[in-house]
Structure formats: structure tokens, C-alpha cells
Design an enzyme around this catalytic site. Structure first.
Site, PDB file in Angstrom:
ATOM      1  N   THR A  95       0.849  -1.202   0.000  1.00 41.25           N
ATOM      2  CA  THR A  95       0.000   0.000   0.000  1.00 41.25           C
ATOM      3  C   THR A  95       0.875   1.238   0.000  1.00 41.25           C
ATOM      4  O   THR A  95       2.016   1.204   0.474  1.00 41.25           O
ATOM      5  CB  THR A  95      -0.936   0.040   1.228  1.00 41.25           C
ATOM      6  OG1 THR A  95      -1.798   1.175   1.129  1.00 41.25           O
ATOM      7  CG2 THR A  95      -0.175   0.143   2.537  1.00 41.25           C
ATOM      8  N   ALA A 126      -0.336   5.735   4.088  1.00 39.68           N
ATOM      9  CA  ALA A 126       0.306   5.720   5.408  1.00 39.68           C
ATOM     10  C   ALA A 126      -0.708   5.502   6.536  1.00 39.68           C
ATOM     11  O   ALA A 126      -0.388   4.896   7.563  1.00 39.68           O
ATOM     12  CB  ALA A 126       1.058   7.032   5.625  1.00 39.68           C
ATOM     13  N   ASP A 163      -8.145  -3.933   0.147  1.00 36.75           N
ATOM     14  CA  ASP A 163      -8.997  -2.990  -0.553  1.00 36.75           C
ATOM     15  C   ASP A 163     -10.248  -2.827   0.296  1.00 36.75           C
ATOM     16  O   ASP A 163     -10.743  -3.793   0.894  1.00 36.75           O
ATOM     17  CB  ASP A 163      -9.342  -3.498  -1.960  1.00 36.75           C
ATOM     18  CG  ASP A 163      -9.734  -2.352  -2.887  1.00 36.75           C
ATOM     19  OD1 ASP A 163      -9.141  -1.266  -2.794  1.00 36.75           O
ATOM     20  OD2 ASP A 163     -10.650  -2.538  -3.711  1.00 36.75           O
ATOM     21  N   THR A 164     -10.713  -1.587   0.357  1.00 37.61           N
ATOM     22  CA  THR A 164     -11.847  -1.264   1.236  1.00 37.61           C
ATOM     23  C   THR A 164     -12.883  -0.470   0.464  1.00 37.61           C
ATOM     24  O   THR A 164     -12.540   0.358  -0.374  1.00 37.61           O
ATOM     25  CB  THR A 164     -11.346  -0.425   2.435  1.00 37.61           C
ATOM     26  OG1 THR A 164     -10.444  -1.216   3.207  1.00 37.61           O
ATOM     27  CG2 THR A 164     -12.504   0.012   3.321  1.00 37.61           C
ATOM     28  N   PHE A 222      -8.967   9.253   7.678  1.00 33.34           N
ATOM     29  CA  PHE A 222      -8.918   9.644   6.271  1.00 33.34           C
ATOM     30  C   PHE A 222     -10.247   9.274   5.608  1.00 33.34           C
ATOM     31  O   PHE A 222     -11.144   8.715   6.235  1.00 33.34           O
ATOM     32  CB  PHE A 222      -7.732   8.950   5.564  1.00 33.34           C
ATOM     33  CG  PHE A 222      -7.868   7.460   5.442  1.00 33.34           C
ATOM     34  CD1 PHE A 222      -7.675   6.622   6.524  1.00 33.34           C
ATOM     35  CD2 PHE A 222      -8.201   6.879   4.218  1.00 33.34           C
ATOM     36  CE1 PHE A 222      -7.809   5.250   6.411  1.00 33.34           C
ATOM     37  CE2 PHE A 222      -8.332   5.496   4.087  1.00 33.34           C
ATOM     38  CZ  PHE A 222      -8.135   4.691   5.195  1.00 33.34           C
ATOM     39  N   TYR A 273     -13.721   8.742   4.299  1.00 29.23           N
ATOM     40  CA  TYR A 273     -15.080   9.059   4.761  1.00 29.23           C
ATOM     41  C   TYR A 273     -15.178   9.105   6.295  1.00 29.23           C
ATOM     42  O   TYR A 273     -16.288   9.190   6.841  1.00 29.23           O
ATOM     43  CB  TYR A 273     -16.069   8.015   4.218  1.00 29.23           C
ATOM     44  CG  TYR A 273     -16.142   7.997   2.701  1.00 29.23           C
ATOM     45  CD1 TYR A 273     -17.065   8.791   2.022  1.00 29.23           C
ATOM     46  CD2 TYR A 273     -15.289   7.197   1.942  1.00 29.23           C
ATOM     47  CE1 TYR A 273     -17.131   8.787   0.628  1.00 29.23           C
ATOM     48  CE2 TYR A 273     -15.343   7.185   0.547  1.00 29.23           C
ATOM     49  CZ  TYR A 273     -16.264   7.982  -0.097  1.00 29.23           C
ATOM     50  OH  TYR A 273     -16.319   7.982  -1.470  1.00 29.23           O
ATOM     51  N   ASP A 274     -14.059   9.039   6.990  1.00 31.21           N
ATOM     52  CA  ASP A 274     -14.087   9.025   8.460  1.00 31.21           C
ATOM     53  C   ASP A 274     -14.885  10.183   9.083  1.00 31.21           C
ATOM     54  O   ASP A 274     -15.555   9.983  10.110  1.00 31.21           O
ATOM     55  CB  ASP A 274     -12.657   9.018   9.034  1.00 31.21           C
ATOM     56  CG  ASP A 274     -12.027   7.630   8.980  1.00 31.21           C
ATOM     57  OD1 ASP A 274     -12.752   6.658   8.703  1.00 31.21           O
ATOM     58  OD2 ASP A 274     -10.811   7.530   9.217  1.00 31.21           O
ATOM     59  N   ARG A 330     -10.953  -2.686   9.122  1.00 35.08           N
ATOM     60  CA  ARG A 330      -9.571  -3.066   8.808  1.00 35.08           C
ATOM     61  C   ARG A 330      -8.977  -3.886   9.931  1.00 35.08           C
ATOM     62  O   ARG A 330      -8.249  -4.845   9.705  1.00 35.08           O
ATOM     63  CB  ARG A 330      -8.763  -1.780   8.552  1.00 35.08           C
ATOM     64  CG  ARG A 330      -7.421  -2.003   7.911  1.00 35.08           C
ATOM     65  CD  ARG A 330      -6.828  -0.716   7.348  1.00 35.08           C
ATOM     66  NE  ARG A 330      -7.568  -0.231   6.204  1.00 35.08           N
ATOM     67  CZ  ARG A 330      -8.399   0.816   6.231  1.00 35.08           C
ATOM     68  NH1 ARG A 330      -8.569   1.513   7.341  1.00 35.08           N
ATOM     69  NH2 ARG A 330      -9.068   1.174   5.167  1.00 35.08           N
TER      70      ARG A 330
HETATM   71  P1  IMP Z   1      -8.959   1.810  -1.102  1.00 34.90           P
HETATM   72  O1  IMP Z   1      -9.335   1.581  -2.528  1.00 34.90           O
HETATM   73  O2  IMP Z   1      -8.929   0.563  -0.298  1.00 34.90           O
HETATM   74  O3  IMP Z   1      -7.736   2.655  -0.938  1.00 34.90           O
HETATM   75  O4  IMP Z   1     -10.114   2.638  -0.423  1.00 34.90           O
HETATM   76  C1  IMP Z   1     -11.069   3.300  -1.180  1.00 34.90           C
HETATM   77  C2  IMP Z   1     -11.520   4.534  -0.495  1.00 34.90           C
HETATM   78  O5  IMP Z   1     -12.355   4.169   0.580  1.00 34.90           O
HETATM   79  C3  IMP Z   1     -10.441   5.409   0.094  1.00 34.90           C
HETATM   80  O6  IMP Z   1      -9.928   6.310  -0.811  1.00 34.90           O
HETATM   81  C4  IMP Z   1     -11.187   6.123   1.179  1.00 34.90           C
HETATM   82  O7  IMP Z   1     -11.875   7.202   0.633  1.00 34.90           O
HETATM   83  C5  IMP Z   1     -12.195   5.081   1.608  1.00 34.90           C
HETATM   84  N1  IMP Z   1     -11.746   4.372   2.803  1.00 34.90           N
HETATM   85  C6  IMP Z   1     -11.074   3.206   2.877  1.00 34.90           C
HETATM   86  N2  IMP Z   1     -10.875   2.865   4.156  1.00 34.90           N
HETATM   87  C7  IMP Z   1     -11.410   3.864   4.892  1.00 34.90           C
HETATM   88  C8  IMP Z   1     -11.504   4.087   6.297  1.00 34.90           C
HETATM   89  O8  IMP Z   1     -11.037   3.325   7.142  1.00 34.90           O
HETATM   90  N3  IMP Z   1     -12.131   5.210   6.657  1.00 34.90           N
HETATM   91  C9  IMP Z   1     -12.663   6.099   5.776  1.00 34.90           C
HETATM   92  N4  IMP Z   1     -12.597   5.950   4.468  1.00 34.90           N
HETATM   93  C10 IMP Z   1     -11.972   4.823   4.026  1.00 34.90           C
END
Ligand code: IMP
Length: 205
Positions: free
Chosen positions: A10, A13, A71-72, A151, A153-154, A180
């Protein structure tokens, strides 16, 4: 636990800090930056699993080392699960956290159902085989953004059981509820089982 270091594919950070805080001192999570790897990680697919695989795949092709990625997505019930896997680019190509939040709040204007969940998929390549670990955090989308920790949508996501949004919590408190962290717990359990039978030399030294 004899595990020392494991590479996390990743460039975020915040994610490194959250995963490190979730796994404690059992594993030293090494970021790409710390490993001296400067590379964009594509997320071209329509599922979290495929994108997570793509991220570690990019790094595995370079290093040939065991590593993991994640991925989230934020899945909002009243929006049919959107933005989901497109969470990072919800507001378009020039999206950032502020624009994404603005778009989300206007999409939910007038809607009573503000239920949402974060879903994380961690994908690990371990001795040439792939393993997935999922973590879900249920909550709801607040009407106004607040706080400046974390970061994405927190500032508008409040997990069930909490009285404030993630952006008003430090990473330790966020990890009480976090998607996570739940996925990371499963990763750690898996690694614990593995190191009972595997030699340390199979970790990055
Ligand atoms: P990624 O593709 O896993 O980097 O995450 C996609 C998007 O989901 C990120 O750019 C954030 O906007 C949002 N995101 C992922 N994890 C979190 C979190 O723990 N809190 C808030 N927003 C998150």
C-alpha cells in the site's frame, strides 16, 4: 511469535498505521515506502477481492516475497451498496475526500435510511498461495462532517456502538470498531498458525 517483518502493498500511510496498531508487536508491517518501492498500485476491477489481489500481485512480481494488500469500500444501503469498490473515485477523476463526502451527503439528502458499512478485504500471498480475510464495520452516515483524524469518509461515518464519527477518534479507538482491524485480526491468526510450522527465513529479513 517469531514473525518479524511482512510487506504491506500500500501507499496509504494511514492504512499502515492502522494495521500496525491492529497487529501490535506480533508483526512489523513494512510499507512500500520503507521497502524503497515507489510504484502506483492499480485498482482496475469491480470487486474488492480482485483489486486486493492486483495490488499484492504488482509487488509480488517485483519482490517474490510473501506480502499482503487490502482494498476497502464504503457500502451505503440507501444507495444500493454504492460507492463500494469505487469509494476512492466516487466524485470522479479529480475526487478527493472532501468532494467524495460532499457527493455522499447530497446523495443521502432526504433519505431516512443512513445505514452503511465499511468492508475490507485483505489478501495475502503466502508461500505462493493466496488467502483472503474480510472485516466489516456496520454504522451510519452522519448529516455533517466533523473531526480531522483518519482519512477518507471518516468525518461522516459513525460505527454502531460509538457516539461519534471515526474522524474524532485516534487510530487506537478507531480500531475498536474498525473493518480493517477485524480483517487484520484474521490475518494475524492465520500467520500465527503458519509460523508454528514454518521457518523464520520465509519472512522478509
Ligand atoms: P482503497 O481503494 O482501499 O484505498 O479505499 C477506497 C476509499 O475508501 C479510500 O480512498 C477512502 O476514501 C475510503 N476508505 C477506505 N478505508 C477507509 C476508512 O477506514 N475510513 C474512511 N474511508 C476509508
Amino acid at each position: 511469535m517469531p514473525v518479524k517483518k511482512l510487506l504491506f502493498a500500500t501507499n496509504n500511510a494511514h492504512k499502515v498505521a492502522e494495521i500496525q496498531s491492529a497487529v501490535g508487536d506480533q508483526i512489523e508491517v513494512v510499507s512500500l515506502r520503507e521497502a524503497g518501492i515507489d510504484i502506483e498500485l492499480p485498482e482496475p476491477f469491480d470487486t474488492l477481492n480482485e483489486n486486493a489481489s492486483e495490488k499484492w500481485g504488482t509487488i509480488y512480481r517485483l519482490t517474490n516475497e510473501n506480502c499482503f494488500s487490502e482494498d476497502t469500500g464504503l457500502e451505503v444501503a440507501a444507495l444500493g451498496g454504492a460507492p463500494g469498490v469505487k469509494s476512492a473515485r466516487y466524485a470522479g477523476d479529480d475526487a478527493n475526500a472532501t468532494r467524495n463526502i460532499e457527493k455522499l451527503l447530497s446523495a443521502l439528502e432526504g433519505k431516512e435510511n443512513r445505514n452503511a458499512r465499511f468492508r475490507t478485504v485483505i489478501s495475502l500471498v503466502w508461500e505462493g498461495k493466496e488467502y483472503f480475510f474480510e472485516g466489516i464495520c456496520e454504522g451510519n452516515i452522519l448529516k455533517q462532517a466533523s473531526g480531522n483524524q483518519g482519512f477518507g469518509y471518516d468525518p461522516v461515518f459513525q460505527p454502531n456502538g460509538a457516539d461519534r464519527c471515526f474522524a474524532l477518534m485516534d487510530s487506537k479507538e478507531k480500531n475498536i470498531y474498525s473493518h480493517r482491524r477485524k480483517a487484520a485480526d484474521k490475518l494475524v491468526s492465520f500467520l500465527k498458525e503458519q509460523v508454528e510450522t514454518l521457518n523464520n527465513s520465509q519472512f522478509i529479513k
